[in-house]
Scaffold this motif. Sequence first.
Motif, PDB file in Angstrom:
ATOM      1  N   SER A  88       0.814  -1.211   0.000  1.00 22.37           N
ATOM      2  CA  SER A  88       0.000   0.000   0.000  1.00 22.37           C
ATOM      3  C   SER A  88       0.850   1.265   0.000  1.00 22.37           C
ATOM      4  O   SER A  88       0.352   2.324  -0.315  1.00 22.37           O
ATOM      5  CB  SER A  88      -0.960  -0.007   1.181  1.00 22.37           C
ATOM      6  N   PHE A 137     -14.451  -2.974   6.655  1.00 22.05           N
ATOM      7  CA  PHE A 137     -13.541  -1.838   6.593  1.00 22.05           C
ATOM      8  C   PHE A 137     -12.161  -2.235   6.090  1.00 22.05           C
ATOM      9  O   PHE A 137     -11.539  -1.508   5.315  1.00 22.05           O
ATOM     10  CB  PHE A 137     -13.449  -1.167   7.969  1.00 22.05           C
ATOM     11  N   ASP A 138     -11.690  -3.416   6.489  1.00 22.26           N
ATOM     12  CA  ASP A 138     -10.360  -3.849   6.050  1.00 22.26           C
ATOM     13  C   ASP A 138     -10.270  -3.934   4.530  1.00 22.26           C
ATOM     14  O   ASP A 138      -9.205  -3.719   3.951  1.00 22.26           O
ATOM     15  CB  ASP A 138     -10.014  -5.217   6.658  1.00 22.26           C
ATOM     16  N   ALA A 139     -11.391  -4.274   3.891  1.00 22.56           N
ATOM     17  CA  ALA A 139     -11.351  -4.454   2.439  1.00 22.56           C
ATOM     18  C   ALA A 139     -11.220  -3.119   1.707  1.00 22.56           C
ATOM     19  O   ALA A 139     -10.773  -3.083   0.572  1.00 22.56           O
ATOM     20  CB  ALA A 139     -12.593  -5.202   1.974  1.00 22.56           C
ATOM     21  N   ILE A 140     -11.622  -2.019   2.349  1.00 21.16           N
ATOM     22  CA  ILE A 140     -11.538  -0.729   1.669  1.00 21.16           C
ATOM     23  C   ILE A 140     -10.425   0.141   2.232  1.00 21.16           C
ATOM     24  O   ILE A 140     -10.270   1.298   1.860  1.00 21.16           O
ATOM     25  CB  ILE A 140     -12.869   0.039   1.738  1.00 21.16           C
ATOM     26  N   VAL A 151      -7.218   0.097   1.815  1.00 21.51           N
ATOM     27  CA  VAL A 151      -6.163   0.533   0.896  1.00 21.51           C
ATOM     28  C   VAL A 151      -6.608   1.716   0.016  1.00 21.51           C
ATOM     29  O   VAL A 151      -5.905   2.720  -0.048  1.00 21.51           O
ATOM     30  CB  VAL A 151      -5.611  -0.653   0.085  1.00 21.51           C
ATOM     31  N   PRO A 157     -14.697   4.765  -1.032  1.00 14.77           N
ATOM     32  CA  PRO A 157     -13.667   3.731  -1.203  1.00 14.77           C
ATOM     33  C   PRO A 157     -14.269   2.409  -1.659  1.00 14.77           C
ATOM     34  O   PRO A 157     -13.615   1.656  -2.380  1.00 14.77           O
ATOM     35  CB  PRO A 157     -13.038   3.595   0.186  1.00 14.77           C
ATOM     36  N   ARG A 192      -5.521  -9.010  -5.472  1.00 18.04           N
ATOM     37  CA  ARG A 192      -6.493  -8.017  -5.016  1.00 18.04           C
ATOM     38  C   ARG A 192      -7.797  -8.070  -5.802  1.00 18.04           C
ATOM     39  O   ARG A 192      -8.875  -7.873  -5.259  1.00 18.04           O
ATOM     40  CB  ARG A 192      -5.903  -6.605  -5.119  1.00 18.04           C
ATOM     41  N   MET A 225     -11.479  -8.306  -4.226  1.00 15.94           N
ATOM     42  CA  MET A 225     -12.500  -7.262  -4.317  1.00 15.94           C
ATOM     43  C   MET A 225     -13.808  -7.846  -4.861  1.00 15.94           C
ATOM     44  O   MET A 225     -14.890  -7.469  -4.426  1.00 15.94           O
ATOM     45  CB  MET A 225     -12.005  -6.111  -5.197  1.00 15.94           C
ATOM     46  N   THR A 249     -15.386  -9.416  -2.048  1.00 13.59           N
ATOM     47  CA  THR A 249     -15.955  -8.409  -1.143  1.00 13.59           C
ATOM     48  C   THR A 249     -17.325  -7.957  -1.645  1.00 13.59           C
ATOM     49  O   THR A 249     -18.263  -7.811  -0.855  1.00 13.59           O
ATOM     50  CB  THR A 249     -15.016  -7.188  -1.047  1.00 13.59           C
TER      51      THR A 249
END
Lengths: 426, 276, 286
Positions: free
Chosen positions: A76, B120-123, B125, C28, C253, C257, C260
């Motif tokens: 990151s 929250f952890d998934a967003i 970054v 986000p 990733r 996602m 998610t």
Amino acid sequence: MYLKTFRRSASVIALALAMPMAVTTTAQAQTVVNFLAEAADFVYAPVIEAFEAANPDIDIRYQQVPFEDLNAAIESRVGQGDSSIDVFAADTPRVPAFASRGYLPDEEANRERIEAAVPNPVDQEQVSWEGKIHAFPMWTSTQLLFYNRDLLEQAGIAEPTPTSPDDRLTWEELLDLAKQAQDAGAEWGFTFQQVDRYYQLQALYESAGAGPGLTGEGLLQPDLTNEGWVQTSAWYRDLYEDGIAPRGVSPNQTNDLFINGQVAFFYGGPWTFGRFEEAEGLNYGVTYVPYFEGGEPVTATGSWALAISPHAANPEAARRFVEFATLTPEGALATTESNPLPPVNAEAYEQWREKIAELTPKVGPAIDIITHELQNTAVGRPRTVGFVAFETVMNRVFSDLRNGAEVEPTLQAAEDQLRSQLARIR
Amino acid sequence: MNNNATMVRTSLTVLCAILFALPLWWVAVSALRPENDIFRYLSPLSWGTLLPLNFTLEHVVELWSGPFRLAIMNSIIVTTVTILVGLAICSAAAFALAIIDFPGRNIVFIVMVVSFLIPFDAIAVPLYQTMRNLNLQNTYTGLVLPGIGNGLAVFLLRQFFLGIPKELREAAMIDGMGWFGVFWRIYLPLSVPALISAALILFVFQWQAYLWPLLIAPAPDYKVAAVAIAQFSTQYDVNYALIFAAALFISLIPMVILTGFQRGFSASVASTGGKE
Amino acid sequence: MQQRNKLLVAAAFLAPAIIAVIFLRIWPATSALHESLLAPGETTYSLENYAYIFSDPVFLRSLQVTLVFLVVVAPLQIVIALALALLVNAAIPFVGLWRAIILLPVAIPQSVSAVVWGVAFRPDGPVNAVLIAMGLEPMRFLTSAEQAMGSIIVIVSWIGVGYWMTFILAGLQDIPKSLYEAVRIDGANRFQQFWYVTLPQLRRPLTFVLVANTVANFLVFAPVQILTSGGPQGSTNLIMNEIYTRAFVSGDRSSAMAATVVLVTAVLAVVLVQFRMMRSPEDKGI
């Protein structure tokens, strides 16, 4: 009561506010180098101190992130082009993935100097990807077999004192001894320090001639269902099924089994000396790790390297620090002052070996074992961009085997999963 | 309630509390014994399992003389600010959603609900990238912000506000009180238990936050306790003694505060009367 | 009052929360949606990541494990939390202390809770020591594919039950005493008082607890990550652990996602059903 608590916290807040200010006033004229790594503060403190003493114009700011999260932090921050990291520690099996994503600059210009300081080709390979050097090698690791002298004596077992690497125990012989020790009262016969982890277990498969589990171009094809993998996995599973080694103990808690005299033989690395030496009443010795009869002796290796971020705000100052810590003997030695891993810098290693040689009268020739294994039997983890995905799946496989899962379906499922996962990485 | 019933109820309560406390007790004992004793008395059961036979303050002293002290202060500052700002923002939103009948109310409520469904952890970054562009790395603001707009707290307060009889509001408005007056003078004072519960939600989010502080504030000056505690485990070695000593501090502080919060609940019992 | 005026007032009350929620959560999240539609190394939108996860037995297994886990854990935690709330809703000595102790596990870093329970559940650990002392057979707990999920449920319940109890307790204390007196005059016994007064009066707090508890349990992962990494044999691989592993460990990733987005959609569906179920005639909206 309330007032007391309040006053106490107020004074701490005042302290907290004063401290950063003090830092900024002294740091004004200095170039700041932000250094991200996983080790505790005290590990890098000596090298940072030595470097800053010699380079008063540079201020190294150390930021520690736990091992499990270092990858997330690098992804990151360095991965998103953040200039707030100048130097970071790279776990050597991750070098290919980092290099292929552009998180590590090409360091070919320094090849000659790196090769001069770090002559062992295994160590050079650990920082390379597609023939190019991408980081500065710092430490390495190896394996030893630790045994509890009291438990062996209690079972009437002669100490496997190392005479030469050529007459090391076979696994078959070791497990017989482990069972004897258990029959005489030891709770467990044997344990790996890094149970369930590919890092330490890869050597089993390599010693049995089964290969690392990956094959093909770029090592992106799983190869887990060959005969050697099936047989060795069954052997690993039986170690726990037969009750020689304990289930349900996490890798972080195995040291305590040995310290508390609950296990006779312990397969670990030089980093365990720290706690074992502190343990009162622990009477132990070391020897060469075993191998499979008919196979080659193999030991796990690899550790941390230092890398300069391609987005570093102060790349020149960062470079001076990294070169000091890896290419100069005094800097390399300082990185090992509070850390029991061997430096790869050859001159530093010569001084480091004297420190470890002090253990010889007590535990046996640990330093001769370490030197021999690093030079002759060390096999690194597969150099592939898919290593992290592979390692994650393999650690689960080993954990399932330890808990008694059927060997062939487990390996087959892992192979299928890896085939589709690795296909996405190319 | 007669005396026998109280006795039975008290004993049952104490028994439950002991069951919940046992793992914590083990943490405390482990913090107060030499490192090599931590895993020594697991089985069979003996006095050593639950008592520190070789009592030592070594780890507590070591911990408290290191950077952990600053980390726990940071946690307290960040959490306190989050609770105060978060309560103001969330209770105002909940009031509008529960009381004011305006067009689009359902859509706003759905947005709130969706916001607490997102892990929250998934967003973290993508959010980190935004915060970096705003230069909020290594600041208290960067640590506090994600905690203040809590959809769950809004939802909880809305549920509570819906239960307050609307006659109270109508009477006050006839007397000339405005919306803010109704909110401030009527709804908030009647909602102390709900506000405490909402504070608990905000508290737990921030006190347990780990990945976010790790990304946004890794500099030693802004490190929070949950991050500092994780750093006692490195690749090859885990310092359980320091981890447990740190856990002791991290849990003692909420223990004191929570016992205080419970007084808020008890006061409410006294005012509405027990149910039996 | 006029509609327009009401809208302005509502906007004033809502603005800070809306801005915070959109900036810090929804926005986000749209970038997660964006990433989920980009296959690795591609720049045009496609459903390839979704096709991949839905053909991946590991992901499908984790969906199944998560649903089974939820069906067990949500009712279990709510019933225990309700029972505890009823128990401690009385004037007994030091009641605040007992409540605080039951609530305390939620304030401890989950990494520490996981370590403590991991030690407790070790085959050579104290829980088995108790079983052996009582003359029972030792159990395998986290090392067996059959018992691991049960062990995880015990751990997350120990962490969370006191938290849910607190919300129910706040609701209980809001029930007017006069309602109980009224039904007692009608001769209602303890159970009838509970059934006809307590439960209906707890509808709003219970809706909150049901929804929040479901969401929280959908998102459980620290204990799983630390104790079992989803094993043995995928038996505890809850979906958040799967997502975290993909995103931060394996470095995939885009499929993380996609997973998610699937997760949020699933939670939203379950939560909307719960709202419908718990809705009473006088509530408007969802």
